[in-house]
Design a protein around this motif. Sequence first.
Motif, short mmCIF file in Angstrom:
data_model
loop_
_atom_site.label_atom_id
_atom_site.label_comp_id
_atom_site.label_asym_id
_atom_site.label_seq_id
_atom_site.Cartn_x
_atom_site.Cartn_y
_atom_site.Cartn_z
N LEU A 1 -48.97 30.79 1.83
CA LEU A 1 -49.60 31.43 0.66
C LEU A 1 -49.90 32.75 0.81
CD1 LEU A 1 -52.40 28.93 -0.05
CD2 LEU A 1 -50.27 29.29 -1.45
N GLU A 2 -50.07 33.47 2.20
CA GLU A 2 -49.88 34.60 2.63
C GLU A 2 -48.80 35.38 2.37
OE1 GLU A 2 -51.36 37.68 6.33
OE2 GLU A 2 -51.57 35.45 6.70
N LYS A 3 -47.86 34.65 2.83
CA LYS A 3 -46.43 35.28 2.52
C LYS A 3 -46.18 35.32 1.16
CE LYS A 3 -43.34 34.07 5.66
NZ LYS A 3 -42.35 33.16 6.42
N LEU A 4 -46.50 34.28 0.38
CA LEU A 4 -46.12 34.22 -1.05
C LEU A 4 -46.80 35.84 -1.66
CD1 LEU A 4 -46.31 30.76 -2.13
CD2 LEU A 4 -44.38 32.38 -2.41
N GLN A 5 -48.07 35.90 -1.35
CA GLN A 5 -48.83 37.22 -1.64
C GLN A 5 -47.94 38.49 -1.46
OE1 GLN A 5 -52.51 36.27 0.27
NE2 GLN A 5 -53.54 35.92 -1.60
N GLN A 6 -47.50 38.59 -0.52
CA GLN A 6 -46.77 39.53 0.07
C GLN A 6 -45.49 39.95 -0.61
OE1 GLN A 6 -46.34 39.09 4.24
NE2 GLN A 6 -48.44 39.39 4.88
N VAL A 7 -44.91 38.69 -0.65
CA VAL A 7 -43.40 38.77 -1.53
C VAL A 7 -43.81 39.23 -2.82
CG1 VAL A 7 -41.29 37.39 -1.91
CG2 VAL A 7 -42.45 37.53 0.26
N ILE A 8 -44.46 38.35 -3.61
CA ILE A 8 -44.55 38.35 -5.22
C ILE A 8 -45.64 39.29 -5.56
CG2 ILE A 8 -43.08 36.37 -5.38
CD1 ILE A 8 -45.68 34.77 -6.18
N GLY A 9 -46.69 39.67 -4.79
CA GLY A 9 -47.72 40.50 -5.19
C GLY A 9 -48.58 39.93 -6.08
N SER B 1 -52.31 27.92 -15.98
CA SER B 1 -51.22 27.47 -16.89
C SER B 1 -50.12 27.04 -15.89
CB SER B 1 -50.71 28.57 -17.63
OG SER B 1 -50.06 29.90 -16.74
N ARG B 2 -50.08 27.19 -14.72
CA ARG B 2 -48.94 26.55 -13.67
C ARG B 2 -49.64 26.33 -12.40
NH1 ARG B 2 -45.27 32.04 -12.50
NH2 ARG B 2 -46.90 33.37 -11.67
N ILE B 3 -49.07 25.57 -11.54
CA ILE B 3 -49.55 25.11 -10.26
C ILE B 3 -48.43 25.27 -9.25
CG2 ILE B 3 -48.96 22.65 -10.33
CD1 ILE B 3 -51.72 22.11 -9.25
N LEU B 4 -48.97 25.79 -8.12
CA LEU B 4 -48.07 25.92 -6.92
C LEU B 4 -47.57 24.86 -6.45
CD1 LEU B 4 -46.90 28.53 -5.40
CD2 LEU B 4 -48.97 28.10 -3.81
N VAL B 5 -46.42 24.52 -6.05
CA VAL B 5 -45.88 23.36 -5.39
C VAL B 5 -44.96 23.95 -4.03
CG1 VAL B 5 -44.36 21.20 -5.67
CG2 VAL B 5 -45.66 22.14 -7.63
N PRO B 6 -45.62 23.55 -2.92
CA PRO B 6 -45.13 23.97 -1.82
C PRO B 6 -43.67 23.21 -1.47
CG PRO B 6 -46.94 22.62 -1.19
CD PRO B 6 -47.01 22.87 -2.74
N ASN B 7 -42.74 23.64 -0.90
CA ASN B 7 -41.62 22.88 -0.44
C ASN B 7 -40.91 23.50 1.10
OD1 ASN B 7 -40.08 25.23 -1.06
ND2 ASN B 7 -39.14 24.41 -2.83
N HIS B 8 -39.92 23.16 1.42
CA HIS B 8 -39.40 23.62 2.81
C HIS B 8 -39.06 25.08 2.75
CE1 HIS B 8 -36.00 22.21 0.57
NE2 HIS B 8 -35.14 23.07 1.43
N LYS B 9 -38.91 25.64 1.47
CA LYS B 9 -38.34 26.91 1.27
C LYS B 9 -39.32 28.19 1.35
CE LYS B 9 -33.81 25.90 -0.30
NZ LYS B 9 -32.88 26.13 -1.57
N GLY B 10 -40.57 27.37 0.91
CA GLY B 10 -41.74 28.10 0.71
C GLY B 10 -42.69 27.55 -0.19
N ALA B 11 -42.54 27.49 -1.68
CA ALA B 11 -43.00 27.28 -2.67
C ALA B 11 -42.43 27.59 -4.10
CB ALA B 11 -44.63 27.70 -2.65
N TYR B 12 -42.88 26.78 -5.15
CA TYR B 12 -42.27 27.02 -6.59
C TYR B 12 -43.58 26.78 -7.50
CZ TYR B 12 -41.41 22.04 -6.94
OH TYR B 12 -41.58 20.53 -7.01
N PHE B 13 -43.29 27.43 -8.60
CA PHE B 13 -44.44 26.97 -9.67
C PHE B 13 -44.08 26.06 -10.71
CE2 PHE B 13 -45.70 31.25 -8.40
CZ PHE B 13 -47.10 31.03 -8.02
#
Length: 258
Positions: A129-137, A148-160
């Motif tokens: 989650l910290e890495k996602l915050q840094q990457v997508i701001g 309106s959307r939910i975070l789904v973690p996967n082996h690459k990181g996560a998707y919405f």
Amino acid sequence: MIRVVILEDEVPSRNKIKRFLEGLEESVEVIAELDSVEAGISFFKNSPKLDLLISDIELLDGNVFQLFEEIDINCPIIFTTAYNQFWMQAFEGNGIEYLLKPFNQARFMSAWAKFKRLSWSNEEQSAILEKLQQVIGIQVLDRPTFKSRILVPNHKGAYFLSLDEVSFFLAENSLVWAVDQFSKKHLLKESTLRELEEQLSQDKFFRISRSHLVHSKYVLGLERYSKNSVAIKVQGENNLLVCSQSATPDFIKWMNES
């Protein structure tokens, strides 16, 4: 440190479990040893932070499922019992293993390995989650009133995943899944449906049971299941989902108002 609670009314059985835990490679802390339903209710009312419950089924003052009717247990559960007739009930909630007494260390280690496989540590979640915050701001951990959307973690990181695409949410074997309209299952980071309820609009989603939370958009029909409950047909699921007796009146009212 893995925090464990032992719910067992037989002292020899408690000592045996503690001996097996002491032999593990992981660092384990037994934060409580309980022997009754009453003691369990009193302890869990304070919402202690733990990672695993190891529980007998028949206790000094009743059946452990009486405890689960009063308190939501949000961690995985390994059941230990001398009776085999409870296995279906055990896996309806957060049960991940069912050890029939007398069980040996090898059988216990197999259950522990399953617990470890199903566990996704808080450290791993926080790092992603910290890495996602840094990457997508964006502030992933800042939850708006209704998502309106939910975070789904996967082996690459996560998707919405858009919540408009979710037919229902399923809690199964200590895991929570979002099932979309095309029957595809998405494994979520949340560990309980209660966590999801706090994020979702009550106009769109309804908790019909301990295991299911449905989207009104994808409710296709209802059937009478018993005198006081209904079974629900939802898009993306071949089997009917059973609404609990206590939730049925409110669910029918909710559907009429949706």
